[in-house]
Design an enzyme around this catalytic site. Structure first.
Site, PDB file in Angstrom:
ATOM      1  N   GLY A 156       0.861  -1.193   0.000  1.00 58.90           N
ATOM      2  CA  GLY A 156       0.000   0.000   0.000  1.00 58.90           C
ATOM      3  C   GLY A 156       0.887   1.229   0.000  1.00 58.90           C
ATOM      4  NE  ARG A 157      -2.815   6.606   0.593  1.00 50.08           N
ATOM      5  CZ  ARG A 157      -3.934   5.969   0.974  1.00 50.08           C
ATOM      6  NH1 ARG A 157      -3.884   5.043   1.903  1.00 50.08           N
ATOM      7  NH2 ARG A 157      -5.095   6.268   0.431  1.00 50.08           N
ATOM      8  CB  ILE A 158       3.268   2.576   4.785  1.00 46.85           C
ATOM      9  CG1 ILE A 158       2.429   3.746   5.329  1.00 46.85           C
ATOM     10  CG2 ILE A 158       4.545   2.407   5.617  1.00 46.85           C
ATOM     11  CD1 ILE A 158       1.860   3.535   6.718  1.00 46.85           C
ATOM     12  CB  THR A 237       6.467  -0.024  11.044  1.00 46.50           C
ATOM     13  OG1 THR A 237       6.339  -0.234   9.632  1.00 46.50           O
ATOM     14  CG2 THR A 237       7.926   0.018  11.426  1.00 46.50           C
ATOM     15  NE  ARG A 239      -3.055  -0.639  14.132  1.00 47.56           N
ATOM     16  CZ  ARG A 239      -2.534   0.527  13.775  1.00 47.56           C
ATOM     17  NH1 ARG A 239      -1.235   0.664  13.578  1.00 47.56           N
ATOM     18  NH2 ARG A 239      -3.325   1.583  13.616  1.00 47.56           N
ATOM     19  CD  GLU A 268       1.128  -1.330  20.048  1.00 51.66           C
ATOM     20  OE1 GLU A 268       0.628  -0.205  20.213  1.00 51.66           O
ATOM     21  OE2 GLU A 268       1.664  -1.688  18.988  1.00 51.66           O
ATOM     22  CG  HIS A 286       2.375   2.078  17.760  1.00 50.89           C
ATOM     23  ND1 HIS A 286       1.232   1.318  17.858  1.00 50.89           N
ATOM     24  CD2 HIS A 286       2.326   2.619  16.515  1.00 50.89           C
ATOM     25  CE1 HIS A 286       0.521   1.405  16.745  1.00 50.89           C
ATOM     26  NE2 HIS A 286       1.179   2.195  15.910  1.00 50.89           N
ATOM     27  CB  ILE A 287       7.839   6.058  17.679  1.00 47.36           C
ATOM     28  CG1 ILE A 287       9.013   5.122  17.299  1.00 47.36           C
ATOM     29  CG2 ILE A 287       7.698   6.145  19.191  1.00 47.36           C
ATOM     30  CD1 ILE A 287      10.382   5.664  17.685  1.00 47.36           C
TER      31      ILE A 287
HETATM   32  C1  DGY Z   1      -1.506   4.530  12.357  1.00 49.75           C
HETATM   33  O1  DGY Z   1      -1.812   5.674  12.013  1.00 49.75           O
HETATM   34  O2  DGY Z   1      -2.240   3.571  12.168  1.00 49.75           O
HETATM   35  C2  DGY Z   1      -0.177   4.371  13.006  1.00 49.75           C
HETATM   36  O3  DGY Z   1      -0.028   3.130  13.568  1.00 49.75           O
HETATM   37  C3  DGY Z   1       0.043   5.485  13.995  1.00 49.75           C
HETATM   38  O4  DGY Z   1       1.396   5.525  14.334  1.00 49.75           O
END
Ligand code: DGY
Length: 326
Positions: A156-158, A237, A239, A268, A286-287
Protein backbone atom coordinates in the site's frame (compact mmCIF):
# COMPACT_ATOMS: atom_id res chain seq x y z
CA UNK A 1 -24.55 20.82 24.12
CA UNK A 2 -21.20 19.97 22.50
CA UNK A 3 -21.36 18.49 19.02
CA UNK A 4 -17.86 16.99 18.99
CA UNK A 5 -16.32 14.71 21.58
CA UNK A 6 -12.52 14.78 21.36
CA UNK A 7 -11.66 11.72 23.43
CA UNK A 8 -7.95 12.48 23.93
CA UNK A 9 -5.68 15.51 23.88
CA UNK A 10 -4.97 16.71 20.32
CA UNK A 11 -2.98 19.52 18.70
CA UNK A 12 -4.17 23.12 19.14
CA UNK A 13 -4.21 23.60 15.36
CA UNK A 14 -6.95 20.96 15.09
CA UNK A 15 -8.92 22.66 17.85
CA UNK A 16 -8.48 26.00 16.02
CA UNK A 17 -9.86 24.46 12.83
CA UNK A 18 -12.94 23.26 14.72
CA UNK A 19 -13.34 26.70 16.31
CA UNK A 20 -13.12 28.38 12.91
CA UNK A 21 -15.82 26.07 11.62
CA UNK A 22 -17.99 27.34 14.49
CA UNK A 23 -18.48 23.86 15.95
CA UNK A 24 -18.83 23.21 19.67
CA UNK A 25 -16.66 20.55 21.24
CA UNK A 26 -15.49 18.96 24.46
CA UNK A 27 -11.77 18.19 24.59
CA UNK A 28 -10.28 15.73 27.07
CA UNK A 29 -7.19 17.83 27.65
CA UNK A 30 -6.25 15.69 30.65
CA UNK A 31 -5.40 13.05 28.04
CA UNK A 32 -6.25 10.16 30.40
CA UNK A 33 -8.14 7.38 28.60
CA UNK A 34 -11.90 7.67 29.04
CA UNK A 35 -14.32 4.78 29.42
CA UNK A 36 -17.92 4.69 28.32
CA UNK A 37 -19.19 5.80 31.73
CA UNK A 38 -16.80 8.79 31.95
CA UNK A 39 -17.90 9.97 28.49
CA UNK A 40 -21.48 9.74 29.77
CA UNK A 41 -23.83 12.43 28.58
CA UNK A 42 -21.22 13.87 26.22
CA UNK A 43 -21.44 10.67 24.22
CA UNK A 44 -25.24 10.79 24.30
CA UNK A 45 -25.14 14.23 22.66
CA UNK A 46 -22.15 13.85 20.34
CA UNK A 47 -22.51 14.06 16.57
CA UNK A 48 -18.80 13.42 16.06
CA UNK A 49 -16.03 11.62 17.89
CA UNK A 50 -12.33 12.29 17.33
CA UNK A 51 -10.40 9.35 18.74
CA UNK A 52 -6.99 7.72 18.79
CA UNK A 53 -6.04 4.17 17.84
CA UNK A 54 -5.95 3.30 21.56
CA UNK A 55 -9.66 4.16 21.93
CA UNK A 56 -11.92 1.16 21.29
CA UNK A 57 -15.03 2.39 19.52
CA UNK A 58 -17.39 -0.58 19.42
CA UNK A 59 -21.12 -1.11 19.00
CA UNK A 60 -21.72 -0.37 22.69
CA UNK A 61 -20.09 3.07 22.39
CA UNK A 62 -22.07 3.75 19.20
CA UNK A 63 -25.34 2.74 20.86
CA UNK A 64 -24.61 5.21 23.64
CA UNK A 65 -24.27 7.92 20.98
CA UNK A 66 -27.56 7.99 19.04
CA UNK A 67 -26.73 11.26 17.22
CA UNK A 68 -23.32 10.14 15.99
CA UNK A 69 -22.58 10.94 12.33
CA UNK A 70 -18.80 10.47 12.16
CA UNK A 71 -15.97 8.74 13.99
CA UNK A 72 -12.69 10.36 12.95
CA UNK A 73 -9.68 8.27 13.88
CA UNK A 74 -6.34 10.05 14.28
CA UNK A 75 -4.51 7.14 12.62
CA UNK A 76 -4.39 5.45 9.25
CA UNK A 77 -5.17 2.05 10.80
CA UNK A 78 -8.71 1.72 12.14
CA UNK A 79 -8.83 -1.74 13.68
CA UNK A 80 -9.84 -0.03 16.96
CA UNK A 81 -13.20 0.84 15.41
CA UNK A 82 -15.96 -1.64 14.63
CA UNK A 83 -16.50 -0.35 11.09
CA UNK A 84 -19.23 -2.90 10.32
CA UNK A 85 -21.22 -1.72 13.36
CA UNK A 86 -20.70 1.91 12.30
CA UNK A 87 -21.84 1.18 8.76
CA UNK A 88 -24.98 -0.60 10.04
CA UNK A 89 -25.81 2.51 12.05
CA UNK A 90 -25.08 4.92 9.17
CA UNK A 91 -22.02 6.38 10.92
CA UNK A 92 -19.09 7.49 8.76
CA UNK A 93 -15.61 6.35 9.80
CA UNK A 94 -12.56 8.31 8.61
CA UNK A 95 -8.81 7.79 8.96
CA UNK A 96 -5.63 9.77 8.21
CA UNK A 97 -3.96 8.23 5.15
CA UNK A 98 -0.99 9.73 3.22
CA UNK A 99 0.12 12.28 5.82
CA UNK A 100 2.08 9.66 7.77
CA UNK A 101 3.37 7.58 4.85
CA UNK A 102 6.91 8.94 4.53
CA UNK A 103 7.42 9.28 8.27
CA UNK A 104 6.44 5.64 8.87
CA UNK A 105 8.59 4.48 5.94
CA UNK A 106 11.54 6.35 7.49
CA UNK A 107 11.02 4.58 10.81
CA UNK A 108 10.76 1.24 9.01
CA UNK A 109 14.12 1.83 7.39
CA UNK A 110 15.60 3.05 10.66
CA UNK A 111 14.58 -0.24 12.30
CA UNK A 112 15.85 -2.27 9.36
CA UNK A 113 19.25 -0.60 9.45
CA UNK A 114 19.45 -0.61 13.24
CA UNK A 115 18.75 -4.35 13.35
CA UNK A 116 21.02 -5.27 10.43
CA UNK A 117 23.91 -3.16 11.74
CA UNK A 118 23.31 -3.86 15.45
CA UNK A 119 23.19 -0.17 16.25
CA UNK A 120 21.48 -0.48 19.65
CA UNK A 121 23.89 -3.14 20.92
CA UNK A 122 26.86 -1.18 19.64
CA UNK A 123 25.59 2.02 21.24
CA UNK A 124 25.24 0.29 24.63
CA UNK A 125 28.75 -1.14 24.22
CA UNK A 126 30.19 2.29 23.50
CA UNK A 127 28.39 3.92 26.44
CA UNK A 128 29.66 1.17 28.74
CA UNK A 129 33.21 2.16 27.77
CA UNK A 130 33.93 -1.26 26.27
CA UNK A 131 35.39 -0.10 22.92
CA UNK A 132 39.09 -0.91 22.88
CA UNK A 133 39.86 -0.21 19.23
CA UNK A 134 39.07 -1.36 15.69
CA UNK A 135 39.44 -5.07 15.05
CA UNK A 136 38.70 -7.19 12.01
CA UNK A 137 36.41 -9.37 14.08
CA UNK A 138 34.60 -6.69 16.05
CA UNK A 139 31.81 -7.91 18.37
CA UNK A 140 29.12 -6.16 16.33
CA UNK A 141 29.53 -7.59 12.86
CA UNK A 142 26.19 -7.12 11.14
CA UNK A 143 24.89 -7.89 7.65
CA UNK A 144 24.86 -5.88 4.42
CA UNK A 145 21.62 -4.16 3.42
CA UNK A 146 22.68 -2.74 0.04
CA UNK A 147 21.74 -5.03 -2.85
CA UNK A 148 19.79 -7.54 -0.73
CA UNK A 149 16.20 -8.73 -1.24
CA UNK A 150 13.37 -7.03 0.61
CA UNK A 151 9.99 -8.74 0.94
CA UNK A 152 7.08 -6.37 1.51
CA UNK A 153 3.86 -7.75 2.95
CA UNK A 154 1.26 -5.22 1.75
CA UNK A 155 2.31 -2.84 -1.02
CA UNK A 156 0.00 0.00 0.00
CA UNK A 157 1.14 3.58 0.50
CA UNK A 158 3.61 2.83 3.29
CA UNK A 159 4.82 -0.44 1.76
CA UNK A 160 5.48 1.38 -1.53
CA UNK A 161 7.33 4.21 0.26
CA UNK A 162 9.55 1.62 1.95
CA UNK A 163 10.11 -0.13 -1.40
CA UNK A 164 11.10 3.20 -2.99
CA UNK A 165 13.74 3.78 -0.32
CA UNK A 166 14.97 0.22 -0.76
CA UNK A 167 15.23 0.51 -4.55
CA UNK A 168 16.59 4.03 -4.94
CA UNK A 169 18.71 4.20 -1.82
CA UNK A 170 19.88 0.63 -1.39
CA UNK A 171 19.59 -1.01 -4.82
CA UNK A 172 17.53 -3.80 -3.25
CA UNK A 173 15.45 -6.36 -5.18
CA UNK A 174 11.85 -6.17 -4.08
CA UNK A 175 9.27 -8.91 -3.69
CA UNK A 176 5.78 -8.14 -2.47
CA UNK A 177 2.67 -9.98 -1.50
CA UNK A 178 -0.89 -8.99 -0.73
CA UNK A 179 -4.43 -9.70 -1.81
CA UNK A 180 -3.80 -8.72 -5.43
CA UNK A 181 -0.85 -7.75 -7.64
CA UNK A 182 -0.42 -4.00 -8.12
CA UNK A 183 0.97 -3.75 -11.66
CA UNK A 184 1.61 0.03 -11.68
CA UNK A 185 3.34 0.17 -8.32
CA UNK A 186 5.12 -3.07 -9.11
CA UNK A 187 6.52 -1.63 -12.38
CA UNK A 188 7.60 1.66 -10.81
CA UNK A 189 9.33 -0.13 -7.94
CA UNK A 190 10.61 -3.05 -10.02
CA UNK A 191 8.81 -5.22 -7.46
CA UNK A 192 7.69 -8.80 -8.17
CA UNK A 193 4.38 -10.15 -6.84
CA UNK A 194 4.74 -13.55 -5.16
CA UNK A 195 2.80 -15.65 -2.66
CA UNK A 196 3.62 -15.22 1.04
CA UNK A 197 5.54 -18.52 1.26
CA UNK A 198 7.79 -17.57 -1.65
CA UNK A 199 8.36 -14.11 -0.27
CA UNK A 200 9.39 -15.57 3.09
CA UNK A 201 11.70 -18.14 1.47
CA UNK A 202 13.56 -15.66 -0.71
CA UNK A 203 13.77 -12.40 1.28
CA UNK A 204 16.72 -11.21 3.35
CA UNK A 205 14.45 -8.66 5.03
CA UNK A 206 10.70 -8.97 5.45
CA UNK A 207 8.71 -5.83 6.28
CA UNK A 208 5.03 -5.87 7.26
CA UNK A 209 2.75 -3.12 5.92
CA UNK A 210 -0.68 -4.77 5.90
CA UNK A 211 -3.69 -3.58 7.87
CA UNK A 212 -4.86 -5.71 10.79
CA UNK A 213 -7.93 -7.66 9.67
CA UNK A 214 -9.39 -11.09 10.39
CA UNK A 215 -7.28 -12.35 7.46
CA UNK A 216 -3.98 -10.84 8.59
CA UNK A 217 -4.23 -11.60 12.35
CA UNK A 218 -1.43 -14.10 13.10
CA UNK A 219 -0.38 -14.15 9.46
CA UNK A 220 3.12 -14.96 10.69
CA UNK A 221 3.44 -17.90 13.09
CA UNK A 222 6.12 -20.51 13.69
CA UNK A 223 5.12 -22.24 10.43
CA UNK A 224 5.93 -19.09 8.48
CA UNK A 225 9.15 -18.39 10.40
CA UNK A 226 10.30 -21.90 9.45
CA UNK A 227 10.09 -20.84 5.79
CA UNK A 228 12.37 -17.83 6.27
CA UNK A 229 16.14 -17.76 5.80
CA UNK A 230 18.01 -18.20 9.09
CA UNK A 231 19.80 -14.95 8.17
CA UNK A 232 16.52 -13.05 7.61
CA UNK A 233 15.43 -9.99 9.59
CA UNK A 234 11.75 -9.22 10.21
CA UNK A 235 10.46 -5.65 10.54
CA UNK A 236 6.96 -4.73 11.75
CA UNK A 237 5.70 -1.15 11.78
CA UNK A 238 2.10 -2.11 10.93
CA UNK A 239 0.12 -3.82 13.70
CA UNK A 240 1.40 -6.20 16.38
CA UNK A 241 -1.21 -8.97 16.12
CA UNK A 242 -0.21 -9.68 12.51
CA UNK A 243 2.66 -11.60 14.13
CA UNK A 244 2.06 -14.27 16.77
CA UNK A 245 4.52 -12.75 19.20
CA UNK A 246 5.18 -15.86 21.31
CA UNK A 247 6.09 -17.70 18.08
CA UNK A 248 8.42 -14.89 17.06
CA UNK A 249 10.25 -15.18 20.37
CA UNK A 250 10.57 -18.93 19.82
CA UNK A 251 11.80 -18.42 16.22
CA UNK A 252 14.47 -15.97 17.42
CA UNK A 253 15.51 -18.17 20.33
CA UNK A 254 15.85 -21.15 17.99
CA UNK A 255 17.73 -19.09 15.36
CA UNK A 256 15.05 -19.76 12.76
CA UNK A 257 15.53 -16.10 11.83
CA UNK A 258 18.36 -13.68 12.64
CA UNK A 259 16.62 -10.66 14.10
CA UNK A 260 13.58 -8.42 14.36
CA UNK A 261 12.92 -4.69 14.40
CA UNK A 262 9.58 -3.96 16.04
CA UNK A 263 7.47 -0.84 16.44
CA UNK A 264 4.20 -2.61 17.28
CA UNK A 265 3.19 -5.41 19.65
CA UNK A 266 0.45 -7.96 20.00
CA UNK A 267 -0.88 -6.65 23.34
CA UNK A 268 0.19 -3.00 23.43
CA UNK A 269 1.50 -1.45 25.55
CA UNK A 270 2.94 -4.80 26.69
CA UNK A 271 5.57 -6.63 24.67
CA UNK A 272 6.28 -10.33 25.13
CA UNK A 273 8.90 -10.47 27.95
CA UNK A 274 11.02 -12.83 25.85
CA UNK A 275 11.68 -10.06 23.32
CA UNK A 276 13.57 -7.79 25.70
CA UNK A 277 15.93 -10.63 26.57
CA UNK A 278 17.06 -11.00 22.95
CA UNK A 279 19.96 -8.80 21.78
CA UNK A 280 19.00 -9.27 18.12
CA UNK A 281 15.68 -7.46 18.60
CA UNK A 282 15.34 -3.69 18.29
CA UNK A 283 12.16 -2.41 19.90
CA UNK A 284 10.57 1.02 19.81
CA UNK A 285 7.20 2.04 21.31
CA UNK A 286 4.82 2.45 18.32
CA UNK A 287 6.52 5.60 17.01
CA UNK A 288 6.05 5.03 13.26
CA UNK A 289 4.20 8.32 12.81
CA UNK A 290 5.77 10.05 15.80
CA UNK A 291 7.16 13.29 14.47
CA UNK A 292 5.59 16.55 15.56
CA UNK A 293 4.84 17.56 11.95
CA UNK A 294 3.18 14.27 11.09
CA UNK A 295 1.14 13.94 14.28
CA UNK A 296 -0.06 17.53 13.80
CA UNK A 297 -1.11 16.76 10.21
CA UNK A 298 -2.96 13.64 11.42
CA UNK A 299 -4.90 15.61 14.04
CA UNK A 300 -5.73 18.33 11.49
CA UNK A 301 -6.95 15.75 9.00
CA UNK A 302 -9.29 14.21 11.59
CA UNK A 303 -10.65 17.69 12.42
CA UNK A 304 -11.13 18.46 8.70
CA UNK A 305 -13.15 15.28 8.26
CA UNK A 306 -15.39 16.20 11.19
CA UNK A 307 -15.84 19.79 9.98
CA UNK A 308 -16.75 18.53 6.50
CA UNK A 309 -19.38 16.06 7.74
CA UNK A 310 -20.94 18.32 10.38
CA UNK A 311 -20.99 21.07 7.74
CA UNK A 312 -23.17 18.80 5.59
CA UNK A 313 -20.42 17.80 3.16
CA UNK A 314 -18.56 14.64 2.23
CA UNK A 315 -15.70 13.40 4.42
CA UNK A 316 -12.23 13.65 2.93
CA UNK A 317 -11.01 10.23 4.01
CA UNK A 318 -13.91 7.83 4.51
CA UNK A 319 -13.17 4.14 5.08
CA UNK A 320 -16.84 3.17 4.75
CA UNK A 321 -19.56 4.64 2.54
CA UNK A 322 -16.82 5.29 0.01
CA UNK A 323 -19.16 5.46 -2.97
CA UNK A 324 -22.39 6.87 -1.54
CA UNK A 325 -23.75 8.89 1.34
CA UNK A 326 -24.95 6.97 4.40
C1 DGY B 1 -1.51 4.53 12.36
O1 DGY B 1 -1.81 5.67 12.01
O2 DGY B 1 -2.24 3.57 12.17
C2 DGY B 1 -0.18 4.37 13.01
O3 DGY B 1 -0.03 3.13 13.57
C3 DGY B 1 0.04 5.48 13.99
O4 DGY B 1 1.40 5.52 14.33
Amino acid sequence: MERILIIRKIFNEAIALIDEAGLSYWHNEADAPLGLSEMGTRLAEAEAIICLLTDRVDAQVMDAAPHLKIIANVAVGYDNIDVAAATERGIIVTNTPSVLTECTADLTFALLLATARRIVEADAYMRAGKFEGWELFQPHLGVDVFGKTLGIVGLGRIGAAVARRALLGFNMSILYTGQNPKPDAGRELEARFVGLANLLRHSDFVSIHAPLTAQTRHLLTLNEFRLMKPSAILINTARGPIIKEADLVQALEQDLIAGAGLDVYEEEPEAHPGLAALPNVVMVPHIGSATTETRRRMALMAAENVAAVLGGGRPLNPVNFTSRNP
